[in-house]
Design a protein around this motif. Sequence first.
Motif, PDB file in Angstrom:
ATOM      1  N   PRO A 199       0.868  -1.257   0.020  1.00  0.00           N
ATOM      2  CA  PRO A 199      -0.022  -0.170  -0.072  1.00  0.00           C
ATOM      3  C   PRO A 199       0.885   1.197  -0.066  1.00  0.00           C
ATOM      4  CG  PRO A 199      -0.981  -1.605   1.748  1.00  0.00           C
ATOM      5  CD  PRO A 199       0.403  -2.079   1.006  1.00  0.00           C
ATOM      6  N   TRP A 200       2.194   1.125   0.201  1.00  0.00           N
ATOM      7  CA  TRP A 200       2.738   2.446   0.300  1.00  0.00           C
ATOM      8  C   TRP A 200       3.658   2.749  -1.092  1.00  0.00           C
ATOM      9  CZ3 TRP A 200       1.022   4.344   4.499  1.00  0.00           C
ATOM     10  CH2 TRP A 200       0.813   3.517   5.570  1.00  0.00           C
ATOM     11  N   GLU A 201       3.778   1.705  -1.779  1.00  0.00           N
ATOM     12  CA  GLU A 201       4.532   2.285  -3.095  1.00  0.00           C
ATOM     13  C   GLU A 201       3.454   2.602  -4.030  1.00  0.00           C
ATOM     14  OE1 GLU A 201       6.789  -1.304  -3.895  1.00  0.00           O
ATOM     15  OE2 GLU A 201       8.100  -0.971  -1.878  1.00  0.00           O
ATOM     16  N   ARG A 202       3.184   3.833  -4.313  1.00  0.00           N
ATOM     17  CA  ARG A 202       1.811   4.042  -5.031  1.00  0.00           C
ATOM     18  C   ARG A 202       2.384   4.791  -6.503  1.00  0.00           C
ATOM     19  NH1 ARG A 202      -3.077   4.843  -2.271  1.00  0.00           N
ATOM     20  NH2 ARG A 202      -3.138   3.796  -0.286  1.00  0.00           N
ATOM     21  N   GLU A 252       0.393   7.790  -9.284  1.00  0.00           N
ATOM     22  CA  GLU A 252      -0.969   8.532  -9.618  1.00  0.00           C
ATOM     23  C   GLU A 252      -1.134   8.028 -11.086  1.00  0.00           C
ATOM     24  OE1 GLU A 252      -2.261  10.672  -7.946  1.00  0.00           O
ATOM     25  OE2 GLU A 252      -1.070  10.346  -6.089  1.00  0.00           O
ATOM     26  N   LEU A 253      -2.528   7.719 -10.880  1.00  0.00           N
ATOM     27  CA  LEU A 253      -3.287   7.497 -12.195  1.00  0.00           C
ATOM     28  C   LEU A 253      -4.276   8.661 -12.632  1.00  0.00           C
ATOM     29  CD1 LEU A 253      -3.591   3.603 -12.195  1.00  0.00           C
ATOM     30  CD2 LEU A 253      -1.868   5.094 -13.597  1.00  0.00           C
ATOM     31  N   PRO A 254      -4.701   9.150 -13.914  1.00  0.00           N
ATOM     32  CA  PRO A 254      -5.742   9.937 -14.288  1.00  0.00           C
ATOM     33  C   PRO A 254      -6.920   9.318 -13.747  1.00  0.00           C
ATOM     34  CG  PRO A 254      -4.318   9.680 -16.037  1.00  0.00           C
ATOM     35  CD  PRO A 254      -3.811   8.778 -15.245  1.00  0.00           C
ATOM     36  N   TRP A 255      -7.712  10.388 -12.938  1.00  0.00           N
ATOM     37  CA  TRP A 255      -9.159  10.018 -12.785  1.00  0.00           C
ATOM     38  C   TRP A 255      -9.156   8.976 -11.455  1.00  0.00           C
ATOM     39  CZ3 TRP A 255      -8.461   8.991 -18.379  1.00  0.00           C
ATOM     40  CH2 TRP A 255      -8.777  10.197 -19.112  1.00  0.00           C
ATOM     41  N   LEU A 256      -8.127   8.243 -11.391  1.00  0.00           N
ATOM     42  CA  LEU A 256      -8.137   7.305 -10.246  1.00  0.00           C
ATOM     43  C   LEU A 256      -7.445   7.691  -9.002  1.00  0.00           C
ATOM     44  CD1 LEU A 256      -7.656   3.896 -12.417  1.00  0.00           C
ATOM     45  CD2 LEU A 256      -9.829   4.830 -11.431  1.00  0.00           C
ATOM     46  N   GLY A 257      -6.432   8.429  -9.087  1.00  0.00           N
ATOM     47  CA  GLY A 257      -5.830   9.081  -8.147  1.00  0.00           C
ATOM     48  C   GLY A 257      -4.360   8.182  -7.722  1.00  0.00           C
ATOM     49  N   SER A 258      -4.306   8.130  -6.533  1.00  0.00           N
ATOM     50  CA  SER A 258      -3.076   7.331  -6.087  1.00  0.00           C
ATOM     51  C   SER A 258      -3.335   5.909  -5.799  1.00  0.00           C
ATOM     52  CB  SER A 258      -2.259   7.851  -4.803  1.00  0.00           C
ATOM     53  OG  SER A 258      -1.219   7.111  -4.155  1.00  0.00           O
ATOM     54  N   ILE A 259      -2.610   4.837  -6.546  1.00  0.00           N
ATOM     55  CA  ILE A 259      -3.062   3.448  -6.348  1.00  0.00           C
ATOM     56  C   ILE A 259      -1.578   2.834  -6.185  1.00  0.00           C
ATOM     57  CG2 ILE A 259      -3.792   1.456  -7.664  1.00  0.00           C
ATOM     58  CD1 ILE A 259      -6.169   3.222  -8.914  1.00  0.00           C
ATOM     59  N   PRO A 260      -1.739   1.817  -5.397  1.00  0.00           N
ATOM     60  CA  PRO A 260      -0.399   0.926  -5.171  1.00  0.00           C
ATOM     61  C   PRO A 260       0.137   0.344  -6.668  1.00  0.00           C
ATOM     62  CG  PRO A 260      -2.014   0.340  -3.564  1.00  0.00           C
ATOM     63  CD  PRO A 260      -2.736   1.304  -4.373  1.00  0.00           C
ATOM     64  N   GLU A 261       1.325   0.328  -6.769  1.00  0.00           N
ATOM     65  CA  GLU A 261       1.939  -0.012  -7.884  1.00  0.00           C
ATOM     66  C   GLU A 261       1.614  -1.537  -8.377  1.00  0.00           C
ATOM     67  OE1 GLU A 261       6.245  -0.022 -10.268  1.00  0.00           O
ATOM     68  OE2 GLU A 261       6.048   0.783  -8.459  1.00  0.00           O
ATOM     69  N   ALA A 262       1.658  -2.240  -7.257  1.00  0.00           N
ATOM     70  CA  ALA A 262       1.657  -3.594  -7.439  1.00  0.00           C
ATOM     71  C   ALA A 262       0.197  -4.038  -7.789  1.00  0.00           C
ATOM     72  CB  ALA A 262       1.801  -4.327  -6.135  1.00  0.00           C
ATOM     73  N   VAL A 263      -0.895  -3.277  -7.380  1.00  0.00           N
ATOM     74  CA  VAL A 263      -2.388  -3.432  -7.834  1.00  0.00           C
ATOM     75  C   VAL A 263      -2.575  -3.245  -9.199  1.00  0.00           C
ATOM     76  CG1 VAL A 263      -4.650  -2.582  -7.621  1.00  0.00           C
ATOM     77  CG2 VAL A 263      -3.247  -2.916  -5.431  1.00  0.00           C
TER      78      VAL A 263
END
Length: 291
Positions: free
Chosen positions: A127-130, A132-143
């Motif tokens: 959850p800490w390694e995020r 930024e994606l348009p419209w979705l905001g900050s999301i974990p990179e692994a997800v």
Amino acid sequence: MSYTAWILITASLVGFSCGLIGVLLILRRMAMMADAISHTVLLGIVVAYLITRELSGIHMLIGAIAAGLLTAVLVQSFHSLGVEQDASIGVVFTTLFALGVILIATKVGNAHLDVKHALMGEITFVPWERIELPWLGSIPEAVVVLVVVTVIVLLAIIGLYKEWKITSFDPALAASMGIPVLLLHYVFMSMVSVTTVAAFDAVGAIMVVAMLITPAAAAYLWTDRLLVMFVLSSSFGVLSAIVGYYIAAWLDTSISGSMAFTTGIVFVLSFLLSPKHGILAKYIRPAVPAA
């Protein structure tokens, strides 16, 4: 979204994608290939780091996939030369993994890259390694990576469903029908490698192996229909991820280890309770009288 929710989503994506791939591994009698690739990708990760001196980036993914494909090619080459497939897998897997361990011990130095992390992963850091994606905001990179891989796996299985079915059950028939069996084999090995690499950093090799093999083996006990097997296997993977997390929280122990352990519980329950192949069903089912 909460910290716990991101961990559950990450683990569920691993369980879902590995559950789908695992069905084809079980049907093709290549379960040990999952173990081999989940370990030999370590060599690709180490080599990629030694070339770039960076622990993140697309080069790590490329290196790990290359190592997975190298494993598949070497196993297939030795097998075509007369070596038994299980022996080929054992020789290639142990040699490449050992080489990766040696490189870590002698060349990597103080970088955060070690065998324990490779085996057990560190899903609590996800959850800490995020990004930024348009419209979705900050999301974990692994997800993000696991969602992309899951979509690719789903499209490959759906788009080539007939080909996977025929080549898994009767490769000779598939070849006689003009289906490129060897090409599909390497496409499948690429899928195994990509799925393994996507899950490797977050959950480690042990959970990857458990999720690739055990849910599919459990699903195999419940049904003889391929489509149902896909659904059951992916569902068992997700269920194991969720239940395993809460077992880990209850016992205050390794999350990945608990999830892998839960897949074993699912298999044991399936082995006991499945209506066709289960142990209890064999005792309950009335004996057929002799003619």
